[in-house]
Design an enzyme around this catalytic site. Structure first.
Site, PDB file in Angstrom:
ATOM      1  N   TRP A 160       0.823  -1.174  -0.030  1.00  0.00           N
ATOM      2  CA  TRP A 160      -0.198  -0.010  -0.006  1.00  0.00           C
ATOM      3  C   TRP A 160       0.785   1.326  -0.006  1.00  0.00           C
ATOM      4  O   TRP A 160       0.351   2.459  -0.219  1.00  0.00           O
ATOM      5  CB  TRP A 160      -0.881   0.141   1.313  1.00  0.00           C
ATOM      6  CG  TRP A 160      -0.321  -0.170   2.417  1.00  0.00           C
ATOM      7  CD1 TRP A 160      -0.164  -1.559   3.289  1.00  0.00           C
ATOM      8  CD2 TRP A 160       0.360   0.694   3.163  1.00  0.00           C
ATOM      9  NE1 TRP A 160       0.635  -1.150   4.346  1.00  0.00           N
ATOM     10  CE2 TRP A 160       1.190   0.060   4.403  1.00  0.00           C
ATOM     11  CE3 TRP A 160       0.813   2.118   3.235  1.00  0.00           C
ATOM     12  CZ2 TRP A 160       1.898   0.757   5.457  1.00  0.00           C
ATOM     13  CZ3 TRP A 160       1.490   2.626   4.194  1.00  0.00           C
ATOM     14  CH2 TRP A 160       2.071   2.258   5.185  1.00  0.00           C
ATOM     15  N   ASN A 161       2.116   1.266   0.412  1.00  0.00           N
ATOM     16  CA  ASN A 161       2.942   2.502   0.462  1.00  0.00           C
ATOM     17  C   ASN A 161       3.190   3.333  -0.689  1.00  0.00           C
ATOM     18  O   ASN A 161       3.414   4.448  -0.678  1.00  0.00           O
ATOM     19  CB  ASN A 161       4.176   2.159   1.400  1.00  0.00           C
ATOM     20  CG  ASN A 161       5.078   1.300   0.768  1.00  0.00           C
ATOM     21  OD1 ASN A 161       4.685   0.351  -0.100  1.00  0.00           O
ATOM     22  ND2 ASN A 161       6.439   1.078   1.307  1.00  0.00           N
ATOM     23  N   PRO A 185      -3.668  -5.868  -5.688  1.00  0.00           N
ATOM     24  CA  PRO A 185      -2.996  -4.745  -4.995  1.00  0.00           C
ATOM     25  C   PRO A 185      -3.451  -4.820  -3.236  1.00  0.00           C
ATOM     26  O   PRO A 185      -4.452  -5.511  -2.895  1.00  0.00           O
ATOM     27  CB  PRO A 185      -3.691  -3.664  -5.727  1.00  0.00           C
ATOM     28  CG  PRO A 185      -5.110  -3.977  -6.046  1.00  0.00           C
ATOM     29  CD  PRO A 185      -4.638  -5.425  -6.424  1.00  0.00           C
ATOM     30  N   GLU A 262      10.531  -9.086  -1.985  1.00  0.00           N
ATOM     31  CA  GLU A 262      11.139  -7.642  -1.483  1.00  0.00           C
ATOM     32  C   GLU A 262      10.349  -7.478  -0.028  1.00  0.00           C
ATOM     33  O   GLU A 262       9.287  -6.901  -0.130  1.00  0.00           O
ATOM     34  CB  GLU A 262      10.953  -6.610  -2.470  1.00  0.00           C
ATOM     35  CG  GLU A 262      11.763  -5.406  -2.024  1.00  0.00           C
ATOM     36  CD  GLU A 262      11.067  -4.338  -1.704  1.00  0.00           C
ATOM     37  OE1 GLU A 262      11.224  -4.073  -0.248  1.00  0.00           O
ATOM     38  OE2 GLU A 262      10.305  -3.319  -2.153  1.00  0.00           O
ATOM     39  N   CYS A 296      10.088   0.855   2.514  1.00  0.00           N
ATOM     40  CA  CYS A 296      10.927  -0.179   2.810  1.00  0.00           C
ATOM     41  C   CYS A 296      12.421  -0.065   2.867  1.00  0.00           C
ATOM     42  O   CYS A 296      13.141  -0.726   3.917  1.00  0.00           O
ATOM     43  CB  CYS A 296      10.847  -1.263   1.985  1.00  0.00           C
ATOM     44  SG  CYS A 296      10.953  -0.853   0.205  1.00  0.00           S
TER      45      CYS A 296
END
Length: 491
Positions: A160-161, A185, A262, A296
């Site tokens: 979501w970021n 998503p 990731e 991240c």
């Protein structure tokens, strides 16, 4: 749809999922509410997909794969270039959509669109350079070749970021390589993904090549489990938490899918005595407070050597204290709301734990209830140490814990003392130290006197429990390809 969001192109605000070229509801008609994190109010809804929707998406992608992989790379590139042009042409609308459902300031939302488009453009250009090899034959009368081919149907699961950038970073190389895609998503930010899919369709991506299903947190396992079990899905690309990544790896073993993961980070940011302190502060501000610390690669542990510690903290605290916090609708805002109440609760827990273990709040340290339910003040903590939760867990918020250190060996050991290895940063001017640290830090990305690392031309990914596989660059394209050896004899 119940929404007050106004776009120049209202049709970019989609309330259906895309499967086999059709915009459709969930199989059972259930809906998922989309909430504005600035106010905690529902402003839209999308389908809450079922296992049946997930299977339909795979059927569509599998059926579309032969024709898409056979399309000349130059034609696939032309479609991707048109998609890039459409993203940039609708940058304002997409930026507003990102800001509304994700919470980041409007300038950042629009900047994310440009960043997303850069991946689409890059992979459009790279798609025509998927070259194989002619291998010198060890015996007469033989020709040997290594061919690069698309892996097949790809399942992309995005966070979501960065709802636009993560879609582009996964889907663009997949399409460029000749793969077809099923995408899920994040439940918090489905609207941006659907808007990007609508523009991809407009750019000429054929029906079934790109399929997007939207699902709630409760139904996501039901959707993803279908893809994990289906042998026609040949690759999973996931950005998210390490525990979920490990589950996907285990569950993919039965069909031996290719994986790009990731995962979580715990990035160190090191400032040495020989650093340019002002540059280090600027670099930390850029690296840490983009998207309110919800990235991240955001520095999670900051180490300042004893000789510059006090000066660094003073300058950092002044900059952090001056950050404007507010909704995306305020042009002066530099920090928006956190994504939801769970995120705020984690930030508060980390600050409380740090203070209880001896840290001191230099700036911030509190929730900003007057602005809304999900705002938290940018915070600087001093006297941080490795026993604190903020040093062991990824905070994912605007919190900077600073630890004083004495020697290079000490800080390298501390920086590497984590199961994670996504990004690291350090500021220094001694060339010998620079090369030592670049080699010794156990991360997939290293920023040297630089706080902004990501680029469509660079390989992005981690080591250790931060995952494997790379996104961006030619390495990112290779992750969607497989190598076939062809040998012809009797020549």
């Amino acid at each position: 749809m119940n929404t007050s969001l106004t776009l120049q192109r209202g049709d970019l605000l989609r309330d259906a999922q895309l499967i086999a070229g059709a915009w459709r509801a969930a199989a059972d008609g259930r809906r998922l509410d989309v909430t504005d994190p600035a106010t905690d109010t529902v402003f839209a809804s999308v389908p809450d997909a079922t296992a049946a929707d997930a299977r339909a998406a795979v059927e569509a992608a599998h059926a579309a794969f032969p024709a898409w992989r056979a399309l000349p790379a130059k034609q696939r590139a032309s479609i991707l270039k048109r998609w890039n042009d459409l993203l940039l042409a609708h940058q304002d609308d997409l930026g507003r959509l990102i800001s509304r459902e994700q919470g980041k300031p409007l300038a950042e939302g629009k900047g994310e669109v440009a960043y997303a488009a850069s991946y689409v453009e890059w992979f459009a250009e790279e798609s025509v350079r998927v070259n194989g090899d002619v291998i010198p034959a060890p015996v007469p009368g033989r020709r040997m070749f290594a061919l690069k081919e698309p892996v097949g149907v790809v399942a992309a699961i995005t966070p979501w970021n960065f709802p636009a950038a993560m879609i582009a970073r996964k889907i663009a190389p997949a399409l460029a390589a000749g793969c077809t895609v099923v995408c899920k998503p994040a439940e918090d930010t489905p609207l941006t993904s659907l808007a990007l899919a609508a523009l991809a369709e407009e750019a000429g991506v054929p029906a079934g090549v790109l399929n997007v299903v939207t699902a709630s947190r409760e139904r996501t396992p039901e959707v993803v489990d279908v893809w994990l079990a289906d042998s026609r899905v040949r690759k999973i690309s996931f950005t998210g938490s390490t525990p979920v990544g490990k589950h996907l790896a285990r569950a993919s073993a039965d069909t031996l899918k290719k994986l790009s993961l990731e995962l979580g980070g715990n990035a160190p940011f090191i400032v040495f005595d020989d650093a340019d302190v002002d540059a280090a502060v600027e670099g930390l501000m850029a690296a840490k407070f983009r998207n309110g610390g919800q990235t991240c690669v955001s520095p999670n542990r900051v180490y300042a050597q004893a000789g510059v510690h006090d000066a660094f903290v003073e300058k950092l605290a002044a900059r952090v204290g001056a950050l404007k916090v507010g909704p995306a609708t305020d042009p002066a805002s530099r920090i928006g709301p956190m994504i939801n109440a769970r995120a705020v609760a984690k930030i508060e827990r980390h600050v409380r734990d740090a203070v209880a273990r001896g840290a001191e709040v230099r700036v911030g340290g509190r929730q900003l209830d007057a602005l809304g339910p999900n705002y938290f003040a940018p915070t600087v903590l001093i006297h941080a140490d490795k026993t604190m939760e903020c040093s062991c867990e990824e905070t994912f918020g605007p919190i900077v814990p600073v630890t004083r250190f004495e020697t290079e060996a000490e800080v390298v050991a501390a920086a590497n003392d984590t199961p994670f290895g996504l990004a690291s940063y350090f500021y220094a001017t001694d060339v010998r130290r620079i090369w030592r640290l670049a080699e010794q830090l156990e991360t997939g990305l290293v920023g040297i006197n630089e706080g902004a690392l990501a680029s469509e031309a660079a390989p992005f990914g981690g080591v250790k429990e931060s995952g494997y596989g790379r996104e961006g660059s030619v390495h990112g394209l290779d992750d969607y390809l497989q190598t076939k050896y062809v040998c012809q004899g009797q020549l």
